[in-house]
Write an enzyme that holds these catalytic residues in place. Structure first.
Site, PDB file in Angstrom:
ATOM      1  N   HIS A  27       0.833  -1.209   0.000  1.00 45.94           N
ATOM      2  CA  HIS A  27       0.000   0.000   0.000  1.00 45.94           C
ATOM      3  C   HIS A  27       0.864   1.254   0.000  1.00 45.94           C
ATOM      4  O   HIS A  27       1.328   1.686   1.056  1.00 45.94           O
ATOM      5  CB  HIS A  27      -0.899  -0.009   1.235  1.00 45.94           C
ATOM      6  N   HIS A 259      -4.345   3.363  -3.252  1.00 46.35           N
ATOM      7  CA  HIS A 259      -4.446   2.816  -1.888  1.00 46.35           C
ATOM      8  C   HIS A 259      -3.635   1.527  -1.748  1.00 46.35           C
ATOM      9  O   HIS A 259      -2.815   1.414  -0.834  1.00 46.35           O
ATOM     10  CB  HIS A 259      -5.922   2.543  -1.527  1.00 46.35           C
ATOM     11  N   ARG A 355     -18.388 -19.345  38.668  1.00 48.19           N
ATOM     12  CA  ARG A 355     -18.167 -17.893  38.627  1.00 48.19           C
ATOM     13  C   ARG A 355     -17.915 -17.348  40.028  1.00 48.19           C
ATOM     14  O   ARG A 355     -17.149 -16.425  40.229  1.00 48.19           O
ATOM     15  CB  ARG A 355     -19.341 -17.164  37.963  1.00 48.19           C
ATOM     16  N   GLU A 415     -17.729  -4.821  24.911  1.00 43.15           N
ATOM     17  CA  GLU A 415     -16.900  -6.035  24.962  1.00 43.15           C
ATOM     18  C   GLU A 415     -15.718  -5.970  23.998  1.00 43.15           C
ATOM     19  O   GLU A 415     -14.598  -6.341  24.336  1.00 43.15           O
ATOM     20  CB  GLU A 415     -17.738  -7.288  24.646  1.00 43.15           C
ATOM     21  N   HIS A 478     -28.778 -15.752  25.029  1.00 40.16           N
ATOM     22  CA  HIS A 478     -27.652 -15.649  25.952  1.00 40.16           C
ATOM     23  C   HIS A 478     -26.898 -16.970  26.120  1.00 40.16           C
ATOM     24  O   HIS A 478     -25.858 -17.006  26.769  1.00 40.16           O
ATOM     25  CB  HIS A 478     -28.139 -15.204  27.340  1.00 40.16           C
TER      26      HIS A 478
HETATM   27  C1  TPP Z   1     -11.402  -4.986  10.021  1.00 43.61           C
HETATM   28  C2  TPP Z   1     -10.908  -4.786   8.634  1.00 43.61           C
HETATM   29  N1  TPP Z   1     -11.791  -4.765   7.610  1.00 43.61           N
HETATM   30  C3  TPP Z   1     -11.354  -4.617   6.344  1.00 43.61           C
HETATM   31  C4  TPP Z   1     -10.033  -4.485   6.067  1.00 43.61           C
HETATM   32  C5  TPP Z   1      -9.557  -4.361   4.645  1.00 43.61           C
HETATM   33  N2  TPP Z   1      -9.068  -2.989   4.375  1.00 43.61           N
HETATM   34  C6  TPP Z   1      -7.772  -2.675   4.418  1.00 43.61           C
HETATM   35  S1  TPP Z   1      -7.480  -1.051   4.135  1.00 43.61           S
HETATM   36  C7  TPP Z   1      -9.132  -0.741   3.923  1.00 43.61           C
HETATM   37  C8  TPP Z   1      -9.595   0.652   3.615  1.00 43.61           C
HETATM   38  C9  TPP Z   1      -9.115   1.564   4.639  1.00 43.61           C
HETATM   39  O1  TPP Z   1      -9.358   2.875   4.306  1.00 43.61           O
HETATM   40  P1  TPP Z   1      -8.514   3.978   5.045  1.00 43.61           P
HETATM   41  O2  TPP Z   1      -8.368   3.630   6.461  1.00 43.61           O
HETATM   42  O3  TPP Z   1      -9.145   5.273   4.722  1.00 43.61           O
HETATM   43  O4  TPP Z   1      -7.090   3.836   4.412  1.00 43.61           O
HETATM   44  P2  TPP Z   1      -6.519   4.613   3.127  1.00 43.61           P
HETATM   45  O5  TPP Z   1      -7.163   4.044   1.917  1.00 43.61           O
HETATM   46  O6  TPP Z   1      -6.852   6.043   3.314  1.00 43.61           O
HETATM   47  O7  TPP Z   1      -5.071   4.316   3.172  1.00 43.61           O
HETATM   48  C10 TPP Z   1      -9.871  -1.907   4.091  1.00 43.61           C
HETATM   49  C11 TPP Z   1     -11.334  -1.974   3.967  1.00 43.61           C
HETATM   50  C12 TPP Z   1      -9.146  -4.519   7.162  1.00 43.61           C
HETATM   51  N3  TPP Z   1      -7.824  -4.413   6.998  1.00 43.61           N
HETATM   52  N4  TPP Z   1      -9.606  -4.652   8.411  1.00 43.61           N
HETATM   53  C1  NAG Z   2     -24.370 -11.493  42.371  1.00 41.31           C
HETATM   54  C2  NAG Z   2     -25.207 -12.012  41.288  1.00 41.31           C
HETATM   55  O1  NAG Z   2     -25.285 -13.184  41.076  1.00 41.31           O
HETATM   56  N1  NAG Z   2     -25.848 -11.085  40.587  1.00 41.31           N
HETATM   57  C3  NAG Z   2     -26.655 -11.275  39.409  1.00 41.31           C
HETATM   58  C4  NAG Z   2     -26.085 -12.219  38.407  1.00 41.31           C
HETATM   59  O2  NAG Z   2     -26.723 -12.128  37.185  1.00 41.31           O
HETATM   60  C5  NAG Z   2     -28.066 -12.470  37.215  1.00 41.31           C
HETATM   61  C6  NAG Z   2     -28.665 -12.335  35.845  1.00 41.31           C
HETATM   62  O3  NAG Z   2     -27.846 -11.762  34.942  1.00 41.31           O
HETATM   63  C7  NAG Z   2     -28.814 -11.632  38.278  1.00 41.31           C
HETATM   64  O4  NAG Z   2     -30.120 -12.105  38.397  1.00 41.31           O
HETATM   65  C8  NAG Z   2     -28.088 -11.718  39.621  1.00 41.31           C
HETATM   66  O5  NAG Z   2     -28.691 -10.896  40.574  1.00 41.31           O
END
Ligand code: TPP
Ligand code: NAG
Ligand code: NAG
Ligand code: NAG
Ligand code: MG
Length: 681
Positions: A27, A259, A355, A415, A478
């Site tokens: 690139h 690119h 847990r 997450e 879940h």
């Molecule tokens: C999670 C993820 N999805 C898709 C890609 C593939 N990919 C690599 S570069 C790119 C485009 C990125 O655009 P930009 O960040 O603007 O870079 P530029 O073209 O400006 O260098 C994509 C989709 C990737 N590397 N990672």
């Molecule tokens: C301490 C404890 O066990 N708290 C919660 C755990 O998660 C469940 C459901 O997600 C709740 O009902 C509990 O009170």
């Protein structure tokens, strides 16, 4: 811009273009657009290329990892052990210059390429630095005061993980984080106007960042330098939006065609001429450019490290306890004797959810291991990840209690961000051991980050509770089914599903003791009995015989909540005069690392094997002849009812065992572990 700086920037551009051209792959666009800012950032960064691990170095993350040729040019020019020959081997098998940045290369802080991860890792690096400084700096000693610099592109800003992490960075007021956004209006599909028209500045301001905007990012070095100075004074993280032209100077500049394809020969020729280089020569570094960076950056960096070493020496005299702790942490060793803090249990101890056992374990080690830094994606109460003594990690003037010395991070419901941030905390060094809690099912939300933990060897720990249909009423949304199969298929990832307290201790013992392997510890919501046949020593082998039987006619192999169920099944079989061995296999990855002799002693030839797990059967054929599992989504109801519905009862287990014995009667039975050949590991 001085002549020498212009020469240096041209050198960075052309080294990058030459790498891509020689490999005929890569690139060139982003490096051409970013050479000026890269020069500006690196010139003033503090690091010592002779000791890339110096703890108080500034960190740099190239979040748009596809621009890696730029990073290799910088590493070479700034004295890291990457030679011109390494640059010539760009993207070749076995080279030190692979297709995207990989953290093994000295000077590369984190592996990037999957967009959005790098900026999120950088948030983790900045958190770790703040925590380290808050714990160890003294009014008269500043041991840690560095910055984390990032370059990211449109793609990174479009990815959700970056939003999660940057929102948290704003809340945490991480003013040691300085990010440059390559606002070039181009991604692979062409102009960003097809999908990305939001006001990024306003978004980041709303997150609590300071935002600056430089309109000519290709040329305005003065503005970039000023922006850096201002960012360092900010009490917030800073995003510097840098409007640039992708492929600047190429005949294709401003277009998506630059690119990800090498420049054509005539394009390279005109570019070199325009920049005052000999168009017939490749991989040229004028001596004055080496000298310039040596004088401006490399020498001062080495001096700074020497000064830091002297500072640490006097710190050690004044604060011997803290200094000892730092030295130990920098050596990568946990406090001696930490394993003895891990609880162990006997069959008479009361039945508890794993847990809960995990919470008790964390409570007993949290104070003893200062590098342990926990958190949860808003499931602290359910997941029981917060030690009673823990202080939250919060800025001093946050609306919530806590401080930067705190070791419990409120990640919010993020997450994926949590996974990427944990990787960054781990990448900081100083032996940080990050763990984060959520429901097992939602670790899948973070799969992109989990994969990078495994690929780049960050030994982070996922405390993954509510690990099956055993969670009951919350139902199929879940209840994990495919989750463990996916993660077990990931190389260099341990996936524990402990059956009782001893197995929980074994899981943490191996997970926290790992230097380069991340772990997911899947934990039950429901209570499980303490097993008579378990011990930490047995479980840390990953698999073992938990209940032996003379002349076994069948082996029942199970994990987690199904181990006690398998034992009940074996008892039901015994009542019918059938002898069954029960094997607990809490972590396949660890078990696979044992000798073949040991593994075959657990799962030998000659006896049919049935696996029992309330999750998908996929993957279990590696260890068993027959699989009792759930190859559909779960069901909402009381856990005990759901178990019955899927026939996971002592009788249900016994029934499958009897069918298996019948089916294999008279045939030659070879253990699934005994094979003609094995795949590459
Ligand atoms: C999670 C993820 N999805 C898709 C890609 C593939 N990919 C690599 S570069 C790119 C485009 C990125 O655009 P930009 O960040 O603007 O870079 P530029 O073209 O400006 O260098 C994509 C989709 C990737 N590397 N990672
Ligand atoms: C301490 C404890 O066990 N708290 C919660 C755990 O998660 C469940 C459901 O997600 C709740 O009902 C509990 O009170
Ligand atoms: C979007 O970008 C393309 C390519 O640069 C340009 O031709 C077009 O006019 C732009 N559309 C708008 C609405 O600005
Ligand atoms: C955020 C941070 O740590 N800033 C410090 C970086 O280093 C300079 C110079 O040592 C300090 O003045 C800053 O306070
Ligand atoms: Mg772009």
């Amino acid at each position: 811009m001085s002549d020498i700086e212009e020469r240096a920037i041209s050198t960075i551009k052309l080294l990058s273009v030459d790498q891509v051209a020689k490999a005929n792959s890569g690139h060139p666009g982003a490096p051409l657009g970013l050479a000026t800012v890269a020069h500006a950032i690196w010139k003033q960064m503090r690091f010592n290329p002779k000791n890339p691990d110096w703890i108080n170095r500034d960190r740099f993350v190239l979040s748009n990892g596809h621009a890696v040729a730029l990073l290799y040019s910088l590493l070479h020019l700034f004295g890291y052990p990457l030679t011109i020959d390494d640059l010539k081997n760009f993207r070749q098998l076995g080279s030190k210059t692979p297709g995207h940045p990989e953290a093994e290369t000295p000077g590369i802080e984190v592996t990037t390429g999957p967009l959005g991860q790098g900026i999120s890792n950088a948030v983790g690096l900045a958190i770790a630095q703040k925590q380290f400084a808050a714990r160890y700096n003294k009014p008269d000693f500043t041991l840690s005061d560095n910055y984390t610099y990032v370059i990211l592109g449109d793609g990174c800003l479009q990815e959700g993980v970056a939003s999660e992490a940057c929102s948290l960075a704003g809340h945490l007021q991480l003013n040691n984080l300085i990010a440059f956004y390559d606002d070039n209006h181009i991604t692979i599909d062409g102009n960003t106007n097809v999908s990305f028209t939001e006001d990024v500045n306003k978004r980041f301001e709303a997150y609590g960042w300071e935002v600056q905007w430089i309109k000519d990012g290709n040329n305005d070095l003065n503005a970039i330098n000023k922006a850096l100075e201002q960012a360092k004074k900010s009490n917030k993280p800073t995003l510097i939006r840098l409007t640039t032209i992708i492929g600047y100077g190429s005949l294709q500049q401003g277009s998506h065609s630059v690119h990800g394809s090498p420049l054509k020969a005539d394009d390279i020729k005109q570019l070199k001429e325009k920049l005052g280089f000999n168009p017939e020569e490749n991989f040229v570094v004028p001596q004055e450019v080496y000298d310039y960076y040596n004088k401006e950056t490399i020498q001062p960096g080495q001096k700074l490290e020497e000064e830091w070493n002297a500072l640490f020496k006097s710190y050690s005299e004044k604060y011997p306890e803290q200094a000892k702790e730092i030295t130990r942490r920098l050596s990568g060793e946990l406090p001696s004797g930490w394993e003895e803090k891990l609880p162990s249990y006997t069959k008479d101890d009361k039945a508890l959810a794993t847990r809960k056992l995990s919470e008790m374990l964390l409570d007993s080690i949290f104070d003893y291991i200062p590098e342990l830094i926990g958190g949860s994606a808003d499931l602290t109460g359910s997941n029981l990840t917060r030690s009673k003594e823990a202080t939250d990690f919060q800025p001093d003037d946050a609306p919530a209690e806590g401080n930067y010395a705190g070791r419990y991070i409120r990640y919010g419901v993020r997450e994926h961000g949590m996974g990427a941030i944990m990787n960054g905390i781990s990448a900081f060094g100083a032996n940080y051991k990050a763990y984060g809690g959520t429901f097992l099912n939602f670790v899948s939300y973070a799969a992109g980050a989990v994969r990078l933990s495994a690929l780049s060897g960050h030994p982070v720990v996922w405390v993954a509770t509510h690990d099956s249909i055993g969670l009951g009423e919350d139902g199929p949304t879940h209840q994990p089914i495919e989750t463990l199969a996916h993660f077990r298929a990931t190389p260099n990832l341990k996936v524990w599903r402990p059956a009782d307290g001893n197995e929980v201790s074994a899981a943490y013992k191996v997970a926290l003791g790992s230097k380069h392997t991340p772990s997911i510890i899947a934990l039950s919501r429901q209570n499980l009995p303490q097993l008579e046949g378990s011990s930490v020593a047995k479980a840390e082998k990953g698999g073992y015989v938990v209940k032996e039987a003379a002349d076994a006619q069948v082996i029942l192999v199970a994990t987690g909540s199904e181990v006690s169920l398998a034992i009940e099944g074996a008892e039901a079989l015994a009542a019918k005069g059938v002898s069954a061995r029960v094997v607990s296999l809490p972590d396949q990855h660890t078990f696979d690392q044992q000798s073949k002799e040991y593994r075959l002693s657990v799962l030998p030839d000659g006896i049919p094997i049935v696996s029992i797990e309330v999750l998908t059967t996929t993957g279990w054929a590696k260890y068993s002849h027959e699989q009792f599992g759930i190859d559909r989504f779960g069901a909402s109801g009381k856990a005990s009812d759901v178990y019955k519905f899927f026939e996971f009862t002592a009788d249900g287990v016994a029934d499958r065992a009897l069918k298996t014995i019948e089916f294999y009667k008279g045939s030659k039975i070879v253990s699934p572990l005994n094979k003609a050949f094995y795949s590459v590991v």
